[in-house]
Design an enzyme around this catalytic site. Structure first.
Site, PDB file in Angstrom:
ATOM      1  N   ASP A 172     -30.495  67.280  45.202  1.00  0.00           N
ATOM      2  CA  ASP A 172     -29.572  66.144  45.219  1.00  0.00           C
ATOM      3  C   ASP A 172     -28.140  66.662  45.273  1.00  0.00           C
ATOM      4  OD1 ASP A 172     -28.676  65.614  41.917  1.00  0.00           O
ATOM      5  OD2 ASP A 172     -30.214  67.066  42.450  1.00  0.00           O
ATOM      6  N   HIS A 500     -37.899  70.062  49.108  1.00  0.00           N
ATOM      7  CA  HIS A 500     -37.209  68.805  48.818  1.00  0.00           C
ATOM      8  C   HIS A 500     -35.714  69.075  48.700  1.00  0.00           C
ATOM      9  CE1 HIS A 500     -36.565  64.825  46.995  1.00  0.00           C
ATOM     10  NE2 HIS A 500     -35.771  65.449  46.126  1.00  0.00           N
TER      11      HIS A 500
END
Length: 589
Positions: A172, A500
């Site tokens: 993120d 990810h």
């Protein structure tokens, strides 16, 4: 509706090796998946097909972590350098591998280079990172709303801070003090080890080792990279005149989760400073104190700034010893909560004492429950939540400050912890220090953090079994595992490449790059916490639904954040261990 029977992965040849290779003088072991009850013949072939070694396997029974029946092979006697080696057993031939004194040299550069690519607040130049160039993120340029003047969450303060810089923590765009501090500590420790280790002929990191903008400034590049994050940590302090002044904000991130993928400069979400915490404040104190002694030869003013900040953070934490991060504060970023900061107090006291020699910090050390015996080393190794070992490792290795009795006790505790971790590894047919209960999110980092302890025991004692244990543990990450999978992008015949990440979202959008070479995947997590891993891997035709064995709880998919995320603290640990391994690769047999 059809019920999902669970995907059974194709794991390739049943002979599992380190797909990158082995140093000539190190251990060379492999695992064979076979139902044979008795030993089976094996042979090692050179690149030209000639047989260079042969023998029979050692049956190990059923490996509980994988559910596989396995044998092991030891071909350590093969020491001649070469590429294209293969191992054949039970009718199967492994992926190719090398034997070379330079086997880890490229990864020694690529692993920390990942941290440069995670930098916030600076354009990533395409020249040192072809295909990965991008504009600076979070400098307040539209559509960004930070990080040059970030407000506090409502109720958490009235001030705003310029918290530009640092590393994006994981997949993120959040930046977290506790994970950033441990990553910084590991990079600083990588450098400091080369000044303190008597064994293994460590090569001092140099200016020019890495592909970063600071190249040519006369400072070892690994210190330049660590400073990029350390400068951010120093910016996260509550200013004077405000409640909790001197403490560190726990984190800064978006108010809501953003989609995948998303370049940092295109993030439109509002961002806030989250409340300070005692854990973040002490982690800042520890890392800044360590930095103060290591940057002094290169930048005395910065070193003094670090020491002043470390002292102030220590005082603020002592004044506010039980300010904890909220475990429910996990919208838009991870919580990184921790309800026990006795270990953070120990780490900070250790680094401040080693840097200053002041008796007050020694008194704090000796009063800590983590100072006696092996209390600093939990069974699962250190982590951002369990940091006492970081202080203990430095107390054992950094000379000149600690009284002899305390120093010897610290050294003995490191060796004892390494013995425990080695015992775990020797009980595993895949040779890594990981128990069944340790297949959690970031399990690969659990392996690496234990390897740091094992390698430090070698630096302290010179006993080869510790060196061999550290090298063999690295084999697991590079292909010698139940999935026949290298968890490091670009390394090995079959490696992770869909981690990810919002930055490296090629799987979701071909306009984005894939993860860069040297990026470490988190690894198997038995909890399969993310929906995609659960959907693909859990057998829902069974009643109750059946999960795979722990080693098989991994999915190389961008949506699998619980098994396949990247993180700066994980890659920092990889950087430390690979640097150690590269130092050993040229050792005599």
């Amino acid at each position: 509706m059809a019920r999902n029977p669970g995907t059974r992965p194709d794991t390739g040849p049943r002979v599992r090796v380190n797909q990158v290779g082995y140093p000539p003088s190190g251990p060379k072991r492999a695992t064979v998946v076979t139902d044979a009850a008795a030993p089976v013949p094996w042979r090692v072939s050179a690149g030209d097909g000639s047989t260079v070694a042969y023998g029979t396997t050692t049956p190990r029974g059923t490996d509980a972590s994988s559910g596989q029946r396995v044998h092991t092979v030891d071909f350590s006697a093969v020491t001649r350098a070469g590429s294209g080696y293969t191992l054949t057993a039970d009718g199967q031939t492994s992926h190719p591998f090398a034997i070379s004194p330079t086997v880890y040299d490229r990864l020694r550069s690529d692993a920390p280079h990942f941290l440069y690519l995670q930098r916030s607040g600076i354009p990533i130049a395409d020249a040192p990172a072809p295909g990965y160039g991008r504009p600076a993120g979070h400098l307040g340029v539209h559509p960004n709303q930070g990080d040059t003047s970030v407000p506090c969450l409502p109720g958490a303060g009235r001030h705003r801070l310029d918290v530009r810089g640092g590393w994006y923590d994981a997949g993120d765009h959040g930046k977290y003090v506790v994970s950033g501090a441990i990553a910084t500590c590991l990079l600083l420790g990588l450098y400091e080890r080369t000044r303190t280790a008597a064994e293994g002929r460590p090569r001092p990191p140099r200016d020019g080792d890495l592909r970063i903008p600071e190249h040519g400034d006369g400072v070892p590049d690994i210190l330049d990279e660590a400073r990029w994050e350390l400068e951010f940590l120093l910016r996260m302090r509550v200013p004077a005149g405000e409640p909790l002044a001197g403490m560190a904000h726990h984190k800064v991130h978006d108010d809501q989760w953003t989609g995948l993928p998303l370049s940092p400069d295109q993030d439109p979400r509002p961002r806030h400073l989250h409340p300070p915490s005692t854990a973040a404040t002490l982690d800042l104190a520890a890392t800044a104190a360590q930095g103060a002694r290591l940057y002094r030869p290169f930048d005395r003013a910065f070193a003094q700034r670090c020491l002043t900040a470390a002292r102030a953070a220590w005082a603020a934490a002592r004044a506010h010893p039980e300010v904890f991060a909220d475990a429910a504060d996990s919208t838009g970023g991870g919580a990184y909560d921790d309800g026990d900061v006795s270990d953070e107090f120990y780490w900070a006291a250790a680094e401040l004492f080693l840097t200053t020699g002041e008796p007050a910090f020694l008194t704090a050390l000796r009063a800590s429950p983590h100072h006696a015996g092996g209390a600093a080393f939990p069974p699962s190794g250190f982590s951002w939540r369990e940091v006492a070992a970081l202080g203990r490792l430095d107390l054992a290795t950094v000379p000149g400050r600690l009284p002899d009795a305390d120093r010897e006790a610290a050294r003995a505790s490191v060796v004892a912890a390494a013995d425990r971790y080695l015992e775990t590894a020797h009980g595993q047919a895949y040779g890594m220090p990981l128990t069944e209960g340790e297949y959690i999110q970031g399990s690969n980092a659990v392996v690496l953090d234990k390897l740091v302890v094992i390698a430090t025991a070698f630096d302290l004692t010179g006993e080869r079994r510790y060196r061999d244990g550290a090298l063999e543990g690295l084999d697991y990450l590079l292909g010698r595992n139940a999935l026949n999978q290298s968890y490091v992008t670009g390394y090995g015949a079959h490696h992770s490449h869909n981690q990810h990440s919002r930055l490296y979202g090629h799987q979701a959008d071909p306009a984005f790059p894939p993860p860069p070479p040297g990026a470490l995947a988190g690894g198997p997590s038995a909890g399969l916490e993310d929906p995609e891993a659960g959907r693909v891997l859990i057998d829902r035709t069974a009643d109750p639904p059946r999960r795979p064995p722990p080693q098989l709880c991994y999915l190389d998919d961008i949506a699998s954040w619980s098994t396949n995320e990247v993180a700066v603290n994980w890659n920092a640990a990889l950087s430390w261990v690979v640097s150690f391994a590269a130092d050993q690769a040229t050792a005599p047999p």
